[in-house]
Write a protein that holds these residues in place. Structure first.
Motif, PDB file in Angstrom:
ATOM      1  N   UNK A 109       0.890  -0.684  -0.421  1.00  0.00           N
ATOM      2  CA  UNK A 109       0.051  -0.223   0.040  1.00  0.00           C
ATOM      3  C   UNK A 109       0.972   1.162  -0.203  1.00  0.00           C
ATOM      4  N   UNK A 110       0.370   2.465  -1.350  1.00  0.00           N
ATOM      5  CA  UNK A 110       1.954   3.391  -0.806  1.00  0.00           C
ATOM      6  C   UNK A 110       2.226   3.874   0.159  1.00  0.00           C
ATOM      7  N   UNK A 111       2.703   4.913   0.554  1.00  0.00           N
ATOM      8  CA  UNK A 111       3.295   5.785   1.420  1.00  0.00           C
ATOM      9  C   UNK A 111       3.366   6.805   1.647  1.00  0.00           C
ATOM     10  N   UNK A 112       3.313   7.728   1.819  1.00  0.00           N
ATOM     11  CA  UNK A 112       4.046   8.995   1.904  1.00  0.00           C
ATOM     12  C   UNK A 112       4.814   9.312   3.212  1.00  0.00           C
ATOM     13  N   UNK A 113       6.095  10.168   2.910  1.00  0.00           N
ATOM     14  CA  UNK A 113       6.770  11.141   3.718  1.00  0.00           C
ATOM     15  C   UNK A 113       6.332  12.564   3.663  1.00  0.00           C
ATOM     16  N   UNK A 114       5.776  13.062   4.199  1.00  0.00           N
ATOM     17  CA  UNK A 114       5.116  14.282   3.963  1.00  0.00           C
ATOM     18  C   UNK A 114       6.526  15.331   5.308  1.00  0.00           C
ATOM     19  N   UNK A 115       6.461  16.390   4.038  1.00  0.00           N
ATOM     20  CA  UNK A 115       6.905  17.389   5.909  1.00  0.00           C
ATOM     21  C   UNK A 115       6.955  18.794   4.807  1.00  0.00           C
ATOM     22  N   UNK A 116       6.973  19.411   6.099  1.00  0.00           N
ATOM     23  CA  UNK A 116       6.441  20.431   6.860  1.00  0.00           C
ATOM     24  C   UNK A 116       7.589  21.569   6.852  1.00  0.00           C
ATOM     25  N   UNK A 117       8.317  22.767   6.639  1.00  0.00           N
ATOM     26  CA  UNK A 117       9.231  23.053   5.842  1.00  0.00           C
ATOM     27  C   UNK A 117       9.283  24.738   6.927  1.00  0.00           C
ATOM     28  N   UNK A 118      10.049  25.277   7.424  1.00  0.00           N
ATOM     29  CA  UNK A 118       9.312  26.278   8.233  1.00  0.00           C
ATOM     30  C   UNK A 118      10.692  27.424   7.430  1.00  0.00           C
ATOM     31  N   UNK A 119       9.899  28.690   6.862  1.00  0.00           N
ATOM     32  CA  UNK A 119      10.291  29.328   6.682  1.00  0.00           C
ATOM     33  C   UNK A 119      11.528  30.151   7.293  1.00  0.00           C
ATOM     34  N   UNK A 120      12.915  29.935   6.025  1.00  0.00           N
ATOM     35  CA  UNK A 120      13.951  30.359   6.422  1.00  0.00           C
ATOM     36  C   UNK A 120      15.189  31.417   5.377  1.00  0.00           C
ATOM     37  N   UNK A 121      15.752  31.747   5.630  1.00  0.00           N
ATOM     38  CA  UNK A 121      16.707  32.843   4.563  1.00  0.00           C
ATOM     39  C   UNK A 121      17.176  30.879   3.816  1.00  0.00           C
ATOM     40  N   UNK A 122      17.374  31.529   2.207  1.00  0.00           N
ATOM     41  CA  UNK A 122      17.994  30.481   1.355  1.00  0.00           C
ATOM     42  C   UNK A 122      19.717  30.230   1.862  1.00  0.00           C
ATOM     43  N   UNK A 123      19.669  29.366   2.115  1.00  0.00           N
ATOM     44  CA  UNK A 123      21.869  29.443   1.779  1.00  0.00           C
ATOM     45  C   UNK A 123      21.896  27.799   0.821  1.00  0.00           C
ATOM     46  N   UNK A 124      22.988  28.040   0.173  1.00  0.00           N
ATOM     47  CA  UNK A 124      23.803  27.214  -0.592  1.00  0.00           C
ATOM     48  C   UNK A 124      23.831  25.697  -0.283  1.00  0.00           C
ATOM     49  N   UNK A 125      23.605  25.462   0.770  1.00  0.00           N
ATOM     50  CA  UNK A 125      23.619  23.419   1.423  1.00  0.00           C
ATOM     51  C   UNK A 125      22.221  23.059   0.779  1.00  0.00           C
ATOM     52  N   UNK A 126      21.450  24.028   1.160  1.00  0.00           N
ATOM     53  CA  UNK A 126      19.430  24.019   1.496  1.00  0.00           C
ATOM     54  C   UNK A 126      19.512  22.997  -0.466  1.00  0.00           C
ATOM     55  N   UNK A 127      20.235  24.268  -1.914  1.00  0.00           N
ATOM     56  CA  UNK A 127      20.017  24.359  -3.075  1.00  0.00           C
ATOM     57  C   UNK A 127      20.947  23.094  -2.877  1.00  0.00           C
TER      58      UNK A 127
ATOM     59  N   UNK B  89      -0.895  27.338   9.698  1.00  0.00           N
ATOM     60  CA  UNK B  89       0.202  26.591   8.705  1.00  0.00           C
ATOM     61  C   UNK B  89       0.845  27.356   8.747  1.00  0.00           C
ATOM     62  N   UNK B  90       2.370  26.995   9.017  1.00  0.00           N
ATOM     63  CA  UNK B  90       3.270  28.227   8.315  1.00  0.00           C
ATOM     64  C   UNK B  90       4.507  27.530   7.434  1.00  0.00           C
ATOM     65  N   UNK B  91       4.789  27.274   6.793  1.00  0.00           N
ATOM     66  CA  UNK B  91       5.612  26.721   6.169  1.00  0.00           C
ATOM     67  C   UNK B  91       5.498  26.564   4.261  1.00  0.00           C
ATOM     68  N   UNK B  92       5.972  25.354   4.140  1.00  0.00           N
ATOM     69  CA  UNK B  92       6.134  24.642   2.608  1.00  0.00           C
ATOM     70  C   UNK B  92       5.412  23.301   2.935  1.00  0.00           C
ATOM     71  N   UNK B  93       5.636  22.739   1.796  1.00  0.00           N
ATOM     72  CA  UNK B  93       4.899  21.026   2.131  1.00  0.00           C
ATOM     73  C   UNK B  93       6.038  20.484   0.927  1.00  0.00           C
ATOM     74  N   UNK B  94       6.622  19.280   1.421  1.00  0.00           N
ATOM     75  CA  UNK B  94       6.897  18.419   0.562  1.00  0.00           C
ATOM     76  C   UNK B  94       6.007  17.385   0.443  1.00  0.00           C
ATOM     77  N   UNK B  95       5.943  15.913  -0.294  1.00  0.00           N
ATOM     78  CA  UNK B  95       5.225  15.440  -0.532  1.00  0.00           C
ATOM     79  C   UNK B  95       5.440  14.086  -0.564  1.00  0.00           C
ATOM     80  N   UNK B  96       6.069  13.570  -0.547  1.00  0.00           N
ATOM     81  CA  UNK B  96       7.103  11.651  -1.452  1.00  0.00           C
ATOM     82  C   UNK B  96       5.757  10.740  -1.648  1.00  0.00           C
ATOM     83  N   UNK B  97       5.680  10.034  -2.360  1.00  0.00           N
ATOM     84  CA  UNK B  97       5.047   8.802  -2.354  1.00  0.00           C
ATOM     85  C   UNK B  97       6.137   7.608  -2.787  1.00  0.00           C
TER      86      UNK B  97
END
Length: 114
Positions: free
Chosen positions: A1-19, A50-58
């Motif tokens: 059965x499909x499973x999901x990884x769900x992330x809520x990432x809070x706002x921050x300044x961009x950083x080269x490591x994140x890229x 709710x604050x932040x961005x969402x990432x959802x991976x199946x």
């Protein structure tokens, strides 16, 4: 059965490591059958707060999601994100294709005291 990884990432300044993390993360999914369903989307809040961005991976199942997270390839890049972006990550199982919420409600109703 499909499973999901769900992330809520809070706002921050961009950083080269994140890229660098973003550039490399998708390749870590391949051995585990993972794929982005949502990536960095701004949410439209219709109830609650709710604050932040969402990432959802199946993933094909919870075992695959867990194996991806524990993999050497992912663990190598994980600090690139976690050092710079606070947030939450959860795994959750999907429901079968024939899922019927009314049957679940009936089980709940049957468990109520008489």
């Amino acid at each position: 059965m499909t499973a999901y990884a769900l992330a809520r990432l809070l706002p921050t300044e961009q950083h080269p490591d994140v890229i660098a993390y973003i550039e490399r993360v998708q390749a870590t999914f391949a051995p585990y059958g993972g794929r982005f369903l949502v990536h960095g989307a701004q949410v439209e809040v219709v109830e609650g707060d709710w604050e932040g961005d969402v990432v959802l991976v199946a993933f094909p199942d919870l075992d695959a999601a867990r194996a991806w997270y524990a993999s050497d390839a992912y663990q190598e890049i994980l600090p690139l994100r976690t050092r710079h972006i606070p947030g939450d990550l959860i795994f959750l199982p999907g429901v079968p294709e024939d899922y019927d919420a009314s049957k679940f409600a009936a089980k709940l109703r049957a468990s109520l005291p008489a």
